[in-house]
Design a protein around this motif. Structure first.
Motif, mmCIF file in Angstrom:
data_model
loop_
_atom_site.group_PDB
_atom_site.id
_atom_site.type_symbol
_atom_site.label_atom_id
_atom_site.label_comp_id
_atom_site.label_asym_id
_atom_site.label_seq_id
_atom_site.Cartn_x
_atom_site.Cartn_y
_atom_site.Cartn_z
ATOM 1 N N VAL A 1 -9.436 -0.186 -1.042
ATOM 2 C CA VAL A 1 -8.394 0.820 -1.107
ATOM 3 C C VAL A 1 -8.977 2.227 -1.145
ATOM 4 O O VAL A 1 -8.265 3.212 -0.898
ATOM 5 N N ARG B 1 -2.726 1.062 -4.419
ATOM 6 C CA ARG B 1 -2.248 -0.313 -4.361
ATOM 7 C C ARG B 1 -0.900 -0.415 -5.081
ATOM 8 O O ARG B 1 -0.700 0.222 -6.118
ATOM 9 N N GLU C 1 0.857 -1.184 0.000
ATOM 10 C CA GLU C 1 0.000 0.000 0.000
ATOM 11 C C GLU C 1 0.893 1.233 0.000
ATOM 12 O O GLU C 1 1.873 1.298 0.753
ATOM 13 N N GLU D 1 -3.642 -9.240 -0.343
ATOM 14 C CA GLU D 1 -4.000 -8.278 -1.376
ATOM 15 C C GLU D 1 -5.115 -7.348 -0.898
ATOM 16 O O GLU D 1 -5.967 -7.714 -0.086
#
Length: 425
Positions: free
Chosen positions: A349, A299, A287, A343
């Motif tokens: 995000v 990301r 991140e 992930e």
């Protein structure tokens, strides 16, 4: 009755006793009061005096942006945005800027002309070279024509000499004529060889001058500075009339060149401690949070673990590529990279990070929650508004920005504008 009266009067007499003995308790009380006042002044007045006159020692903490993905973070590192494809291009020849086609921040394609130098001197030299080539070519053609003429004359003379020699053998002609013609043939042969050599020299001269003209033509092409890559112009281009020229490597941009960077190759270069390198894997999720956009999360993916250790710092450089769109991401921006155990999806995000204030930095003044922000060698009192608890701190709803250094455990005597110094660890 007289005795009774004397007894009563005696009972009313004041016994002064020894005056030194009656003064001692008073002195003792005064001494106790003075000692108490001195102790109170030392205990309470001295810290106040030191706070006003000397720099107060403080311990600092920091307001941080905490990602919602904090539970997945294995390691955090800081670094900078660095484009992997850059070019610094300068002129190959000296000259004066005649035209500039780009400005700082413009996007260019490979092959686009960035600027042109004044071509007048090169045009004049090229015209003169073409004139010399034309003259040399004419001389070469004349020499070739002379060779052909001499070759034809030689052939004719040889034929006559052969005929006269046959006639002389038959007695129909004098042998002297044949001898003269044969001698003339030999002379013409030497003349033909000389003419061929002159023609060859003329052709060589013409070719050399043509090569010089071609070199000048290439040099004229060097008056145009062309973009070698797709990218963005990073620096301020040279101005019209500015004199530029070839420069040593590393300073071409400062001396009239162009710096180009392909933003599509931007990555974060971050240093990771050697002892924690085992927490980073190539291709692993990450991140990215930029100091310029603390509310945005990107990301990332570990692109490379560079094969070199910085011995002085005991760190290894890690390159982290962006997975999401890099709109607004510029080279040299500061970035914080969190290497994750799992992930992040595109929806997760988008959740903004939280600004967290350590709980020990919060104090009250006049019934209002405040923090003391360090500004140089002084502190500034800033009112704040906090939200829900977060770990050992609180979510900061209103107050200083992320990365601000604030005083931890501020004392009651700390005031706005007071001079301070950080306590040695």
């Amino acid at each position: 009755m007289a005795d009774q009266l004397s007894s009563d009067l005696a009972s009313l007499r004041i016994d002064r006793g020894d005056p030194r003995r009656s003064r001692f308790p008073k002195l003792l009380v005064i001494l106790v009061l003075l000692l108490s006042a001195g102790f109170a002044g030392y205990a309470y007045g001295l810290p106040y005096l030191e706070a006003q006159v000397f720099k107060t020692e403080i311990t600092l903490t920091e307001i941080a942006m905490v990602s919602p993905a904090q539970a997945q973070v294995n390691l955090t590192a800081t670094g900078y945005i660095v484009p992997q494809k850059t070019s610094e291009v300068a002129s190959k020849v000296p000259g004066t800027i005649a035209k500039v086609y780009v400005a700082q921040g413009d996007r260019v394609k490979q092959g686009d002309v960035l600027c042109e130098l004044d071509p007048r001197d090169e045009d004049a030299a090229l015209r003169a070279a073409h004139s010399r080539v034309a003259a040399a070519s004419a001389r070469a053609q004349s020499a070739d024509a002379s060779v052909k003429t001499r070759q034809a004359e030689l052939m004719e003379t040889k034929i006559q000499a052969t005929r006269e020699r046959r006639l002389a053998q038959q007695g129909a002609s004098a042998s002297g004529i044949a001898d003269d013609l044969e001698a003339r043939s030999k002379s013409l042969e030497q003349g033909v060889a000389a003419a061929e050599a002159a023609a060859k020299a003329a052709r060589a001269e013409a070719n050399a001058l043509a090569a010089d003209a071609a070199t000048l033509k290439v040099g004229k092409g060097n008056l145009r500075i062309v973009a070698p890559i797709d990218g963005t112009v990073m620096n301020q281009p040279p101005q019209l009339g500015e004199y530029i020229g070839p420069q040593p490597p590393g300073i071409s941009v400062d001396m009239g060149g162009f710096e180009l960077a392909d933003f599509s190759t931007n990555v974060v270069e971050a240093d990771v401690p050697e002892a924690r390198l085992n927490l980073v894997k190539v291709g692993g999720p990450a991140e990215i949070v930029l100091d310029a956009y603390p509310e945005r999360r990107f990301r990332g993916k570990v692109q490379q673990i560079t094969p070199k250790v910085d011995r002085a710092k005991a760190t290894v450089m890690i390159r982290v590529a962006f997975v999401d769109d890099m709109d607004g991401v510029l080279p040299e921006m500061s970035a914080r990279v969190s290497f994750l155990s799992g992930e992040l999806d595109a929806k997760a995000v988008k959740e903004p990070p939280k600004k967290v204030l350590p709980g020990n930095a919060i104090t009250e003044r006049a019934g209002t929650k405040v923090v003391f922000v360090l500004e140089g060698d002084k502190v500034r009192m800033v009112p704040i508004q906090v939200g829900k608890p977060f770990g050992d701190g609180f979510e900061l709803v209103q107050g200083p920005g992320s990365g601000t250094r604030v005083v931890a455990s501020p004392g009651e005597l700390l005031k706005d504008g007071q001079r301070v110094k950080e306590k040695e660890q």
